[in-house]
Scaffold this motif. Structure first.
Motif, PDB file in Angstrom:
ATOM      1  N   CYS A 213      41.825  34.906  29.064  1.00 32.75           N
ATOM      2  CA  CYS A 213      41.045  33.951  28.275  1.00 32.75           C
ATOM      3  C   CYS A 213      39.894  33.425  29.118  1.00 32.75           C
ATOM      4  CB  CYS A 213      41.943  32.800  27.815  1.00 32.75           C
ATOM      5  SG  CYS A 213      41.111  31.562  26.810  1.00 32.75           S
ATOM      6  N   SER A 214      38.707  33.362  28.531  1.00 36.62           N
ATOM      7  CA  SER A 214      37.552  32.830  29.245  1.00 36.62           C
ATOM      8  C   SER A 214      37.290  31.396  28.802  1.00 36.62           C
ATOM      9  CB  SER A 214      36.306  33.688  28.987  1.00 36.62           C
ATOM     10  OG  SER A 214      35.934  33.644  27.625  1.00 36.62           O
ATOM     11  N   LEU A 215      36.920  30.558  29.765  1.00 32.06           N
ATOM     12  CA  LEU A 215      36.581  29.157  29.501  1.00 32.06           C
ATOM     13  C   LEU A 215      35.074  28.995  29.687  1.00 32.06           C
ATOM     14  CD1 LEU A 215      39.506  27.406  31.420  1.00 32.06           C
ATOM     15  CD2 LEU A 215      39.385  28.003  28.992  1.00 32.06           C
ATOM     16  N   ALA A 216      34.381  28.753  28.591  1.00 34.20           N
ATOM     17  CA  ALA A 216      32.923  28.646  28.639  1.00 34.20           C
ATOM     18  C   ALA A 216      32.505  27.290  29.198  1.00 34.20           C
ATOM     19  CB  ALA A 216      32.349  28.824  27.238  1.00 34.20           C
ATOM     20  N   PRO A 217      31.283  27.187  29.717  1.00 38.90           N
ATOM     21  CA  PRO A 217      30.782  25.868  30.136  1.00 38.90           C
ATOM     22  C   PRO A 217      30.833  24.899  28.966  1.00 38.90           C
ATOM     23  CG  PRO A 217      29.312  27.625  30.879  1.00 38.90           C
ATOM     24  CD  PRO A 217      30.300  28.261  29.956  1.00 38.90           C
ATOM     25  N   PRO A 218      31.025  23.617  29.234  1.00 36.46           N
ATOM     26  CA  PRO A 218      31.152  22.654  28.144  1.00 36.46           C
ATOM     27  C   PRO A 218      29.866  22.529  27.337  1.00 36.46           C
ATOM     28  CG  PRO A 218      30.959  21.525  30.247  1.00 36.46           C
ATOM     29  CD  PRO A 218      31.135  22.982  30.557  1.00 36.46           C
ATOM     30  N   LEU A 219      30.036  22.199  26.065  1.00 34.49           N
ATOM     31  CA  LEU A 219      28.899  21.889  25.194  1.00 34.49           C
ATOM     32  C   LEU A 219      28.726  20.373  25.173  1.00 34.49           C
ATOM     33  CD1 LEU A 219      26.744  22.337  23.037  1.00 34.49           C
ATOM     34  CD2 LEU A 219      28.578  22.585  21.341  1.00 34.49           C
ATOM     35  N   ILE A 220      27.581  19.907  25.658  1.00 38.06           N
ATOM     36  CA  ILE A 220      27.268  18.481  25.700  1.00 38.06           C
ATOM     37  C   ILE A 220      26.308  18.182  24.552  1.00 38.06           C
ATOM     38  CG2 ILE A 220      26.418  16.577  27.099  1.00 38.06           C
ATOM     39  CD1 ILE A 220      28.870  18.038  28.279  1.00 38.06           C
ATOM     40  N   LEU A 221      26.681  17.254  23.673  1.00 35.24           N
ATOM     41  CA  LEU A 221      25.874  16.996  22.480  1.00 35.24           C
ATOM     42  C   LEU A 221      24.707  16.048  22.726  1.00 35.24           C
ATOM     43  CD1 LEU A 221      28.655  16.689  19.753  1.00 35.24           C
ATOM     44  CD2 LEU A 221      27.239  18.676  20.325  1.00 35.24           C
ATOM     45  N   TYR A 222      24.903  15.049  23.594  1.00 32.17           N
ATOM     46  CA  TYR A 222      23.869  14.026  23.762  1.00 32.17           C
ATOM     47  C   TYR A 222      23.496  13.832  25.228  1.00 32.17           C
ATOM     48  CZ  TYR A 222      25.091  12.679  18.987  1.00 32.17           C
ATOM     49  OH  TYR A 222      25.335  12.693  17.644  1.00 32.17           O
ATOM     50  N   LYS A 223      22.181  13.816  25.511  1.00 34.22           N
ATOM     51  CA  LYS A 223      21.698  13.410  26.827  1.00 34.22           C
ATOM     52  C   LYS A 223      21.901  11.914  27.014  1.00 34.22           C
ATOM     53  CE  LYS A 223      17.909  16.790  27.164  1.00 34.22           C
ATOM     54  NZ  LYS A 223      16.438  16.937  27.240  1.00 34.22           N
ATOM     55  N   THR A 224      21.573  11.163  25.989  1.00 35.19           N
ATOM     56  CA  THR A 224      21.799   9.721  25.915  1.00 35.19           C
ATOM     57  C   THR A 224      22.410   9.459  24.549  1.00 35.19           C
ATOM     58  OG1 THR A 224      19.688   9.138  24.867  1.00 35.19           O
ATOM     59  CG2 THR A 224      19.692   9.389  27.278  1.00 35.19           C
ATOM     60  N   PRO A 225      22.889   8.253  24.292  1.00 27.85           N
ATOM     61  CA  PRO A 225      23.508   7.998  22.983  1.00 27.85           C
ATOM     62  C   PRO A 225      22.623   8.313  21.789  1.00 27.85           C
ATOM     63  CG  PRO A 225      24.060   6.235  24.517  1.00 27.85           C
ATOM     64  CD  PRO A 225      23.080   7.114  25.218  1.00 27.85           C
ATOM     65  N   ASP A 226      21.311   8.346  21.973  1.00 27.10           N
ATOM     66  CA  ASP A 226      20.396   8.587  20.847  1.00 27.10           C
ATOM     67  C   ASP A 226      19.558   9.852  20.998  1.00 27.10           C
ATOM     68  OD1 ASP A 226      21.098   6.208  19.405  1.00 27.10           O
ATOM     69  OD2 ASP A 226      19.951   5.071  20.898  1.00 27.10           O
ATOM     70  N   THR A 227      19.854  10.672  22.004  1.00 31.60           N
ATOM     71  CA  THR A 227      19.040  11.870  22.243  1.00 31.60           C
ATOM     72  C   THR A 227      19.928  13.095  22.366  1.00 31.60           C
ATOM     73  OG1 THR A 227      17.444  10.523  23.467  1.00 31.60           O
ATOM     74  CG2 THR A 227      17.273  12.920  23.704  1.00 31.60           C
ATOM     75  N   TYR A 228      19.721  14.073  21.484  1.00 33.41           N
ATOM     76  CA  TYR A 228      20.500  15.297  21.545  1.00 33.41           C
ATOM     77  C   TYR A 228      20.157  16.098  22.797  1.00 33.41           C
ATOM     78  CZ  TYR A 228      22.149  14.921  16.696  1.00 33.41           C
ATOM     79  OH  TYR A 228      22.760  14.514  15.546  1.00 33.41           O
ATOM     80  N   SER A 229      21.122  16.840  23.306  1.00 28.53           N
ATOM     81  CA  SER A 229      20.883  17.762  24.409  1.00 28.53           C
ATOM     82  C   SER A 229      20.046  18.938  23.906  1.00 28.53           C
ATOM     83  CB  SER A 229      22.206  18.279  24.964  1.00 28.53           C
ATOM     84  OG  SER A 229      22.851  19.115  24.002  1.00 28.53           O
ATOM     85  N   ASP A 230      19.521  19.724  24.835  1.00 27.12           N
ATOM     86  CA  ASP A 230      18.695  20.874  24.452  1.00 27.12           C
ATOM     87  C   ASP A 230      19.494  21.868  23.616  1.00 27.12           C
ATOM     88  OD1 ASP A 230      16.609  19.735  25.833  1.00 27.12           O
ATOM     89  OD2 ASP A 230      16.865  20.988  27.630  1.00 27.12           O
TER      90      ASP A 230
END
Length: 255
Positions: A213-230
């Motif tokens: 099983c491969s574990l992918a890098p985490p998906l981060i949704l927000y850079k800040t509480p009001d700014t989505y990640s790239d």
């Protein structure tokens, strides 16, 4: 006030209830991680308004998608959305209980099953008084053990199960998959911010596969509480398309 809204999701037009069931970010995250191959037969049990099937059909037109919904009003919405987006040749809506599905009814085993299932056990936490939300959130009609067994009975050998589930229930999910001989092959945790614990897990399993099983890098949704990640922006605004006119429901499991 109209009981419905029509929201733009890029090129898709999605009609859904103003209150009650409204899809959240979860099916968008799941669809982003699925790469359907031309000619595949995909099963989408518990389709709601059809959002996951529509997203996959937009990715790859040469598919056969069977989308299943037990609630008549939602099944009607899903049919409407399929027709309005001119995807009737790709997506079929079945108004039935997913527990009754068989390979015979589906004309053979399927290549993939994609599911955004209920997250919470029936007696865990507050059950939403609205029946649509209650069915989306809580294991009222089907539980984890039942839908993983169902998946194993409907997938072809080597077929893939894709799901999104609460991170706190990850151990239960992986155990249920293994018991049904669906080997977890790819796991990715979803975090609101880089500093917060995982809230969701994206899992892919293969029926009858060997270990590993491969574990992918985490998906981060927000850079800040009001700014989505790239990456989140790529998911929500694919190919520079315009996202929902109304803000996406941030609540985990509006579904």
């Amino acid at each position: 006030m109209s009981p419905f809204t029509t929201d733009s999701l890029g090129s898709l037009q999605i009609k859904q209830h103003s209150k009650g069931y409204r899809f959240s970010i979860d099916p968008l995250l799941l669809a982003w991680h699925i790469q359907p191959r031309p000619g595949e037969h995909i099963l989408d049990p518990g389709t709601g308004c059809g959002i996951l099937s529509l997203l996959l059909a937009r990715k790859q037109q040469n598919l056969r998608i069977t989308a299943v919904e037990i609630q008549p009003e939602l099944a009607a919405l899903a049919r409407h959305n399929v027709q309005e987006n001119q995807m009737g040749k790709t997506i079929e809506i079945l108004e039935t209980d997913m527990r009754l599905l068989s390979q015979k009814q589906l004309c053979g085993p399927v290549d993939r099953i994609v599911i955004n299932p209920p997250y919470y056990r029936q007696n865990c936490g507050r059950t939403n008084p609205g029946s649509e939300k209650a069915t989306a959130r809580h294991e009222i009609h089907i539980n984890l053990e039942e839908w993983t067994k169902l998946a194993a009975s409907l997938l072809k050998t080597g077929g893939r199960l894709h799901c999104i589930f609460p991170a706190e229930r990850c151990a239960e999910l992986l155990c249920a998959m293994n018991l049904c001989k669906i080997t977890p092959k790819n796991i990715r945790n979803v975090h609101s911010t880089a500093q917060s614990p995982a809230s969701l897990v994206l899992a892919e399993g293969i029926l009858g596969a060997g270990h590993g099983c491969s574990l992918a890098p985490p998906l981060i949704l927000y850079k800040t509480p009001d700014t989505y990640s790239d990456e989140a922006r790529q998911i929500l605004w694919p190919e520079n398309e315009t996202f929902l006119h109304s803000p996406v429901d941030r609540e985990t499991k509006s579904k």
